[in-house]
Design a protein around this motif. Structure first.
Motif, short mmCIF file in Angstrom:
data_model
loop_
_atom_site.label_atom_id
_atom_site.label_comp_id
_atom_site.label_asym_id
_atom_site.label_seq_id
_atom_site.Cartn_x
_atom_site.Cartn_y
_atom_site.Cartn_z
N LEU A 119 1.25 -1.21 -0.26
CA LEU A 119 -0.08 0.31 -0.31
C LEU A 119 0.94 0.97 0.24
N TYR A 127 -5.56 1.38 3.89
CA TYR A 127 -6.62 0.56 3.47
C TYR A 127 -7.72 0.28 3.19
N LEU A 162 -9.01 0.97 -0.20
CA LEU A 162 -9.87 -0.44 -1.33
C LEU A 162 -11.07 -0.24 -1.40
#
Length: 122
Positions: free
Chosen positions: A28, A35, A38
């Motif tokens: 990432l 996160y 996503l």
């Protein structure tokens, strides 16, 4: 059984989970993503509703990160190392609002109310 599964997936208790989290963090950081970036609002309408409820600045920052990641991916490049070091891939901004939206949807279903939106996946 549920407690075993939670302890198995907890990076503080399981070495493999910690290694997976470290690998995911590195991937990432290469693109400057978090996160929560996503989550796909076209796949889950709860995510779409949660994004609609977030402040405009947070959503704009999310879109900028996604555009930068797509641009870097198309160029087959990564962020410079100094910018990668500044990234915080697991600092969340969406989970609290997403949990609230899911709780509201479940409460509405329990009370027999109509859903606010129809669940149709494109």
């Amino acid at each position: 059984m549920a407690s075993f599964l939670k302890s198995f997936l907890d990076p503080n208790k399981n070495w493999l989970a910690a290694q997976h989290m470290k690998s995911l963090s590195q991937r990432l950081r290469k693109y400057g993503l978090r996160y929560d970036d996503l989550y796909d609002p076209y796949y889950d309408l709860d995510v779409k509703e949660a994004l609609n409820r977030l402040p405009k600045e947070v959503v704009d920052a999310r879109h900028a990160r996604l555009k930068r990641a797509i641009d870097l991916s198309m160029k087959h490049e990564y962020l410079p190392d100094d910018l990668q070091a500044m990234q915080t891939p697991f600092r969340g901004y969406l989970q609290d609002m997403l949990n609230l939206v899911k709780r509201e949807r479940e409460e509405r279903a329990l009370l027999g109310g109509l859903p606010l939106y129809e669940r149709s996946i494109p």
